[in-house]
Design a protein around this motif. Structure first.
Motif: not given
Length: 291
Positions: A174-193
């Motif tokens: 609710d404070d417009p001077t705040n920003f949010f940086s959300v870190s994520s990769d998506f699907c990790h596919w394969g037998s090694r995962f």
């Protein structure tokens, strides 16, 4: 006393040459052709090595208008350190090859006082790449605009805890001077995962992965944390930032400011065609104030 978190992944995950790093970031950002908007209050962006995800990440960071922002909350998943909670940084400054970001010690103290957070020592902080990979982009975007960061390592949270942290952090949305940086990769596919979900109806494997990721992205865009949880339990998609994303969804649904998430870019590290292949997906989104 100054306590420095070194850019421990510079020189391996991305270049430690300041000139080269500046050039790379500028190149990727200008290639997006995006217009900066003061309505953008957050991003979801990948955290792989820049040779893999640097270009995709620009589609998140290229939307940011730094003018009114004073503080950046960084939410990253924990890859090496197990905690069922969220952990706060004990550093006072995050260094990068192209500039430094001071930690907002006041907000760290405020969060610490809730008794809900643990602290991560410098070793844990420097071993983790999920937040570090956002830092050079943030330094670049906020050049000439003094900002502080609030790094929050998001552990393996139970559903109830995702909601609890979301409620606790909602007031900062609710404070417009705040920003949010959300870190994520998506699907990790394969037998090694240890993940090889394949829906043959989609055609080649990489198309099946894309369909699966897009389904998750569509649900995230609805802002419904419960639907996202349901999707994850049904398909078990290996989205490594599932907990930071869930916390962010709870934050926006508990704040008076309505936030709308929109994905702008999707890429895969390679196109899987056989069961021996593997890939990681990268998706970038902007979270805007929904007027």
């Amino acid at each position: 006393m100054e306590k420095i978190r070194r850019p421990s992944h510079a020189g391996s995950w991305y270049t430690d040459n300041p000139k080269k790093l500046e050039e790379e970031l500028e190149g990727w950002l200008s290639a997006t052709g995006l217009t900066k908007s003061t309505d953008v209050r957050g991003v979801i962006a990948p955290h792989a090595g820049y040779s893999y995800s640097g270009r995709a990440a620009a589609y998140a960071f290229g939307n940011i208008d730094p003018t009114n922002i004073k503080r950046i909350f960084l939410l990253g998943p924990s890859h090496h350190y197990y905690t069922p909670k969220c952990a706060l940084s004990t550093a006072t400054v995050y260094k990068t090859p192209i500039g430094d970001l001071p930690i907002d010690l006041e907000v760290i103290e405020e969060l610490k006082a809730t008794g809900k957070f643990e602290l991560m020592d410098l070793q844990v902080d420097e071993a983790e790449h999920s937040m570090e990979m956002h830092l050079p982009y943030l330094v670049k975007i906020f050049e000439g605009h003094p900002v502080k960061v609030v790094p929050i390592l998001v552990g393996a949270l139970h559903t109830d805890n995702e909601a609890m942290y979301g409620r606790l952090l909602a007031k900062y949305v609710d404070d417009p001077t705040n920003f949010f940086s959300v870190s994520s990769d998506f699907c990790h596919w394969g037998s090694r995962f240890h993940y090889t979900h394949y829906d043959k109806k989609c055609g080649p494997i990489h198309k099946s992965i894309e369909a699966l990721d897009k389904m998750g992205m569509d649900i995230i865009e609805t802002g419904n944390a419960d639907a996202f949880k349901q999707y994850l339990s049904e398909y078990d998609n290996t989205i490594c930032g599932r907990h930071p994303i869930s916390v962010f969804l709870h934050m926006s649904s508990n704040s008076s400011t309505k936030i709308k998430i929109k994905f702008l870019r999707y890429e895969q590290s390679s196109q899987c065609k056989t069961m021996r292949d593997s890939s990681v997906s990268y998706a970038s989104a902007a979270a805007k104030v929904d007027a």
